[in-house]
Design a protein around this motif. Sequence first.
Motif, PDB file in Angstrom:
ATOM      1  N   SER A  14       0.835  -1.207   0.000  1.00  0.00           N
ATOM      2  CA  SER A  14       0.000   0.000   0.000  1.00  0.00           C
ATOM      3  C   SER A  14       0.866   1.253   0.000  1.00  0.00           C
ATOM      4  O   SER A  14       0.483   2.273  -0.586  1.00  0.00           O
ATOM      5  CB  SER A  14      -0.949  -0.009   1.191  1.00  0.00           C
ATOM      6  OG  SER A  14      -0.228   0.022   2.398  1.00  0.00           O
ATOM      7  N   SER A  63      -4.675   2.324   9.567  1.00  0.00           N
ATOM      8  CA  SER A  63      -5.363   1.605   8.494  1.00  0.00           C
ATOM      9  C   SER A  63      -6.731   2.209   8.211  1.00  0.00           C
ATOM     10  O   SER A  63      -7.122   2.371   7.049  1.00  0.00           O
ATOM     11  CB  SER A  63      -5.506   0.128   8.844  1.00  0.00           C
ATOM     12  OG  SER A  63      -4.248  -0.491   8.861  1.00  0.00           O
ATOM     13  N   MET A  67      -7.826   3.885   4.749  1.00  0.00           N
ATOM     14  CA  MET A  67      -9.015   3.443   4.011  1.00  0.00           C
ATOM     15  C   MET A  67      -9.948   4.614   3.725  1.00  0.00           C
ATOM     16  O   MET A  67     -10.485   4.731   2.619  1.00  0.00           O
ATOM     17  CB  MET A  67      -9.749   2.339   4.784  1.00  0.00           C
ATOM     18  CG  MET A  67      -9.042   0.999   4.741  1.00  0.00           C
ATOM     19  SD  MET A  67     -10.022  -0.334   5.461  1.00  0.00           S
ATOM     20  CE  MET A  67      -9.485  -0.294   7.154  1.00  0.00           C
ATOM     21  N   ALA A  70      -8.424   6.587   0.964  1.00  0.00           N
ATOM     22  CA  ALA A  70      -8.623   5.919  -0.327  1.00  0.00           C
ATOM     23  C   ALA A  70     -10.045   6.142  -0.839  1.00  0.00           C
ATOM     24  O   ALA A  70     -10.240   6.403  -2.032  1.00  0.00           O
ATOM     25  CB  ALA A  70      -8.332   4.422  -0.200  1.00  0.00           C
ATOM     26  N   PHE A  71     -11.053   6.057   0.054  1.00  0.00           N
ATOM     27  CA  PHE A  71     -12.433   6.348  -0.346  1.00  0.00           C
ATOM     28  C   PHE A  71     -12.555   7.786  -0.834  1.00  0.00           C
ATOM     29  O   PHE A  71     -13.198   8.060  -1.842  1.00  0.00           O
ATOM     30  CB  PHE A  71     -13.410   6.123   0.819  1.00  0.00           C
ATOM     31  CG  PHE A  71     -13.891   4.721   0.954  1.00  0.00           C
ATOM     32  CD1 PHE A  71     -14.595   4.102  -0.074  1.00  0.00           C
ATOM     33  CD2 PHE A  71     -13.665   4.005   2.120  1.00  0.00           C
ATOM     34  CE1 PHE A  71     -15.050   2.803   0.057  1.00  0.00           C
ATOM     35  CE2 PHE A  71     -14.118   2.709   2.262  1.00  0.00           C
ATOM     36  CZ  PHE A  71     -14.802   2.103   1.226  1.00  0.00           C
ATOM     37  N   ILE A  88      -7.642  -0.288   0.045  1.00  0.00           N
ATOM     38  CA  ILE A  88      -8.589  -0.657   1.097  1.00  0.00           C
ATOM     39  C   ILE A  88      -8.381  -2.108   1.515  1.00  0.00           C
ATOM     40  O   ILE A  88      -8.351  -2.428   2.704  1.00  0.00           O
ATOM     41  CB  ILE A  88     -10.030  -0.396   0.618  1.00  0.00           C
ATOM     42  CG1 ILE A  88     -10.262   1.113   0.488  1.00  0.00           C
ATOM     43  CG2 ILE A  88     -11.051  -1.030   1.561  1.00  0.00           C
ATOM     44  CD1 ILE A  88     -11.494   1.497  -0.295  1.00  0.00           C
ATOM     45  N   HIS A  91      -5.085  -2.467   3.522  1.00  0.00           N
ATOM     46  CA  HIS A  91      -5.216  -1.909   4.874  1.00  0.00           C
ATOM     47  C   HIS A  91      -6.155  -2.739   5.738  1.00  0.00           C
ATOM     48  O   HIS A  91      -5.994  -2.779   6.958  1.00  0.00           O
ATOM     49  CB  HIS A  91      -5.687  -0.457   4.804  1.00  0.00           C
ATOM     50  CG  HIS A  91      -4.598   0.454   4.369  1.00  0.00           C
ATOM     51  ND1 HIS A  91      -4.512   0.933   3.105  1.00  0.00           N
ATOM     52  CD2 HIS A  91      -3.512   0.923   5.025  1.00  0.00           C
ATOM     53  CE1 HIS A  91      -3.436   1.681   2.999  1.00  0.00           C
ATOM     54  NE2 HIS A  91      -2.810   1.680   4.151  1.00  0.00           N
ATOM     55  N   TRP A  92      -7.104  -3.384   5.110  1.00  0.00           N
ATOM     56  CA  TRP A  92      -7.994  -4.278   5.859  1.00  0.00           C
ATOM     57  C   TRP A  92      -7.164  -5.428   6.455  1.00  0.00           C
ATOM     58  O   TRP A  92      -7.369  -5.805   7.605  1.00  0.00           O
ATOM     59  CB  TRP A  92      -9.095  -4.805   4.938  1.00  0.00           C
ATOM     60  CG  TRP A  92     -10.085  -5.668   5.632  1.00  0.00           C
ATOM     61  CD1 TRP A  92     -10.152  -7.023   5.606  1.00  0.00           C
ATOM     62  CD2 TRP A  92     -11.138  -5.245   6.485  1.00  0.00           C
ATOM     63  NE1 TRP A  92     -11.195  -7.469   6.380  1.00  0.00           N
ATOM     64  CE2 TRP A  92     -11.815  -6.391   6.940  1.00  0.00           C
ATOM     65  CE3 TRP A  92     -11.581  -3.999   6.911  1.00  0.00           C
ATOM     66  CZ2 TRP A  92     -12.898  -6.328   7.794  1.00  0.00           C
ATOM     67  CZ3 TRP A  92     -12.671  -3.949   7.765  1.00  0.00           C
ATOM     68  CH2 TRP A  92     -13.309  -5.096   8.190  1.00  0.00           C
TER      69      TRP A  92
END
Length: 159
Positions: A14, A63, A67, A70-71, A88, A91-92
């Motif tokens: 990432s 994380s 995320m 990123a959204f 995402i 990071h999940w």
Amino acid sequence: MFGQIWSALASLGSGLIFFAVAAGSEWWLAAPLIAMALAETGYGLAVLRAGRVVAPRAAITGSVAAMLLAFGLLFTSTIGFVPAIAMIGLHWIVAVLAALVLRSRRSEQRAPAGHPRPGAFALSMTVAALVVSAVTTPALANTGPGEFAVPHGTLHQHH
């Protein structure tokens, strides 16, 4: 032991995506993206060095922030669907593994797990690297700088 490999490689993957997105962005957006990429890369290297998931609460917080970023980048059309989903998903992985570390700390004391067998460790490292690269490579190709890269499967012309 195997969770730390997945966490480290997901964080490194990432971080690469954040670097690529930053390279194709305006300067005002590139600066925080580079900071996030450096944090991701540093965390991945720290996990590899320590041999365990380090700072699990900070990993979960970072994380979730990544995320959300990123959204936000996806909905502002700064990045495409593939890089956003890759970030995402990676990071999940980091967040879930950090949560498992926190949960195992709260549970009863268990016997030490011992050292993993070398073959199992090598297999886990190989599988983790393949999965992370399979997610990261298309995401990198779908960033701004990835669009200007030499098309896959072609060679440079030498005269």
